[in-house]
Design a protein around this motif. Structure first.
Motif, PDB file in Angstrom:
ATOM      1  N   UNK A 142       0.861  -1.177   0.000  1.00 14.11           N
ATOM      2  CA  UNK A 142       0.000   0.000   0.000  1.00 14.11           C
ATOM      3  C   UNK A 142       0.898   1.228   0.000  1.00 14.11           C
ATOM      4  N   UNK A 143       0.766   2.049  -1.024  1.00  6.43           N
ATOM      5  CA  UNK A 143       1.500   3.312  -1.129  1.00  6.43           C
ATOM      6  C   UNK A 143       0.545   4.437  -0.748  1.00  6.43           C
ATOM      7  N   UNK A 144       1.023   5.403   0.000  1.00  8.25           N
ATOM      8  CA  UNK A 144       0.145   6.463   0.483  1.00  8.25           C
ATOM      9  C   UNK A 144       0.838   7.815   0.412  1.00  8.25           C
ATOM     10  N   UNK A 145       0.035   8.855   0.285  1.00 12.21           N
ATOM     11  CA  UNK A 145       0.551  10.218   0.176  1.00 12.21           C
ATOM     12  C   UNK A 145       0.011  11.057   1.324  1.00 12.21           C
ATOM     13  N   UNK A 146       0.908  11.509   2.190  1.00 14.18           N
ATOM     14  CA  UNK A 146       0.505  12.366   3.301  1.00 14.18           C
ATOM     15  C   UNK A 146      -0.282  11.658   4.385  1.00 14.18           C
ATOM     16  N   UNK A 147      -0.177  10.336   4.461  1.00 19.82           N
ATOM     17  CA  UNK A 147      -0.868   9.540   5.487  1.00 19.82           C
ATOM     18  C   UNK A 147       0.212   8.731   6.202  1.00 19.82           C
ATOM     19  N   UNK A 148       0.364   8.878   7.511  1.00 18.81           N
ATOM     20  CA  UNK A 148       1.595   8.383   8.137  1.00 18.81           C
ATOM     21  C   UNK A 148       1.408   7.374   9.263  1.00 18.81           C
ATOM     22  N   UNK A 149       0.228   6.806   9.439  1.00 16.67           N
ATOM     23  CA  UNK A 149       0.038   5.784  10.476  1.00 16.67           C
ATOM     24  C   UNK A 149      -0.506   4.516   9.838  1.00 16.67           C
ATOM     25  N   UNK A 150       0.084   3.383  10.220  1.00 20.56           N
ATOM     26  CA  UNK A 150      -0.386   2.107   9.675  1.00 20.56           C
ATOM     27  C   UNK A 150      -0.307   1.033  10.751  1.00 20.56           C
ATOM     28  N   UNK A 151      -0.994  -0.067  10.472  1.00 23.78           N
ATOM     29  CA  UNK A 151      -0.900  -1.289  11.281  1.00 23.78           C
ATOM     30  C   UNK A 151      -1.026  -2.477  10.340  1.00 23.78           C
ATOM     31  N   UNK A 211       9.023   2.572  -6.703  1.00 22.50           N
ATOM     32  CA  UNK A 211       7.624   2.533  -7.124  1.00 22.50           C
ATOM     33  C   UNK A 211       6.797   3.562  -6.357  1.00 22.50           C
ATOM     34  N   UNK A 212       7.070   3.687  -5.048  1.00 19.59           N
ATOM     35  CA  UNK A 212       6.303   4.620  -4.218  1.00 19.59           C
ATOM     36  C   UNK A 212       6.541   6.061  -4.647  1.00 19.59           C
ATOM     37  N   UNK A 213       7.799   6.428  -4.879  1.00 17.30           N
ATOM     38  CA  UNK A 213       8.097   7.815  -5.244  1.00 17.30           C
ATOM     39  C   UNK A 213       7.543   8.141  -6.624  1.00 17.30           C
ATOM     40  N   UNK A 214       7.493   7.136  -7.523  1.00 19.70           N
ATOM     41  CA  UNK A 214       6.915   7.368  -8.845  1.00 19.70           C
ATOM     42  C   UNK A 214       5.417   7.654  -8.756  1.00 19.70           C
ATOM     43  N   UNK A 215       4.755   7.090  -7.742  1.00 17.28           N
ATOM     44  CA  UNK A 215       3.312   7.309  -7.592  1.00 17.28           C
ATOM     45  C   UNK A 215       3.001   8.631  -6.906  1.00 17.28           C
ATOM     46  N   UNK A 216       3.697   8.927  -5.815  1.00 16.62           N
ATOM     47  CA  UNK A 216       3.332  10.121  -5.035  1.00 16.62           C
ATOM     48  C   UNK A 216       3.983  11.393  -5.570  1.00 16.62           C
ATOM     49  N   UNK A 217       5.083  11.264  -6.333  1.00 17.49           N
ATOM     50  CA  UNK A 217       5.735  12.432  -6.918  1.00 17.49           C
ATOM     51  C   UNK A 217       6.043  12.167  -8.395  1.00 17.49           C
ATOM     52  N   UNK A 218       5.029  12.046  -9.219  1.00 14.25           N
ATOM     53  CA  UNK A 218       5.270  11.736 -10.638  1.00 14.25           C
ATOM     54  C   UNK A 218       5.875  12.928 -11.372  1.00 14.25           C
TER      55      UNK A 218
END
Length: 323
Positions: A142-151, A211-218
């Motif tokens: 799961x890639x996320x932008x500006x969301x910083x808590x997970x479980x 992959x994550x940086x390509x999605x959140x900062x294209x």
């Protein structure tokens, strides 16, 4: 179905959810020696209900390996946490991976028995842009932008739970200073962007971070005026060699003319030699500290820079070229 074209398909999913409006409790505010603190009674949800409207646009683009979720929440509920849940089914996975500044961190999924602890063992953790779970045969990310808590849940589903909203009226535990925090209730319209992808095997830390940086900062294309160009039709501003384990994280102009500061990190547990090629012919390059102080000159061959990055090392390069 919102849009169905040759390049992508988008579905809209709307959910109207009747929920209790707030937490109800008996609050006793104490003022010992002038400092306010709160004593909470037994907590329960209120009998008053409100409708929470959640709308998600789910997009799959042609050739993409990920689903894009754009979720809008008109948040009118108090004292609650809202999470997006992704059941990975990787029941044999024992660790999860999440990125932090200049690193990818492995964490145990199993939650230790903390029944005798002063505080319970944590179940939620911070993440910069992605969370990934793999059992060796398949990887769910799961890639996320500006969301910083997970479980990642400690059960057979190995569900990745991504916190979208965490609303509270008072931070801290009940014995701390009480101050109502209206903004912390996150009321009003909130929007979120996140992606889900599954792939066979187990990806490297570098591949996950890339992959994550390509999605959140294209990359963004911009149209300019008509002018004579001096570069080739195909051009790379910064390129690395075959050894894909060095992640470029920042590029800024240097203090001197015709210079760049390039920062990155070696996302591997081994050192490696790298070759950096720029769109200009490099005349001089050196390693510098985070403050920009000189450390060592680097070998420049045919206008490209060769450097070595140690295990998980943060590397800063100062590159100069002739005008």
């Amino acid at each position: 179905l919102v849009y169905n074209g040759p390049l992508q398909a988008t579905y809209q999913i709307s959910w109207r959810w009747k929920l209790p409006k707030r937490v109800v409790t008996q609050l006793k505010i104490h003022v010992p020696h002038g400092s306010e603190w709160v004593d909470q009674g037994k907590l329960r949800r209120s009998d008053e209900l409100e409708e929470l409207v959640i709308t998600s646009l789910v997009t799959l683009k042609k050739g993409a390996k990920q689903l894009h979720f754009h979720t809008t929440v008109n948040n009118n509920i108090l004292d609650h946490r809202l999470r997006a849940m992704f059941r990975t089914g990787r029941k044999d996975a024992m660790v999860c991976r999440a990125d932090s500044p200049f690193d990818v961190v492995k964490r145990e999924i199993t939650v230790p028995d903390s029944s005798c602890w002063y505080e319970e063992a944590p179940r939620t953790w911070p993440s910069h842009s992605f969370v990934s779970v793999s059992d060796g045969t398949e990887e769910a990310t799961v890639v996320h932008k500006g969301i910083h808590e997970y479980e990642v849940t400690d059960d057979k589903s190995r569900t990745i739970a991504l916190t979208l909203l965490r609303c509270f009226s008072n931070a801290g535990n009940p014995t701390e200073v009480f101050e109502y925090q209206e903004a912390a209730e996150c009321q009003g319209i909130q929007t979120f962007d996140y992606w889900y992808m599954a792939q066979p095997g187990e990806a490297t830390d570098y591949d996950l971070a890339k992959d994550a940086i390509d999605m959140i900062q294209p990359c963004h294309a911009m149209q300019t005026t008509t002018h004579k160009g001096y570069m080739s039709a195909k051009h790379s501003f910064i390129g690395l060699g075959e050894n894909d384990s060095f992640m470029v994280t920042a590029v800024t102009a240097g203090k001197e003319a015709n210079s760049l500061l390039i920062r990155g990190v070696q996302l591997a547990d081994t050192a490696a030699e790298h070759t950096l090629k720029l769109g200009v012919c490099v005349a001089e390059a050196s390693k510098v500290t985070l403050e920009g102080k000189h450390m060592e000159f680097l070998n420049v061959v045919d206008g490209t820079v060769k450097f070595r990055a140690g295990k998980r090392e943060i590397v800063n390069l100062l590159v100069k070229w002739n005008a």
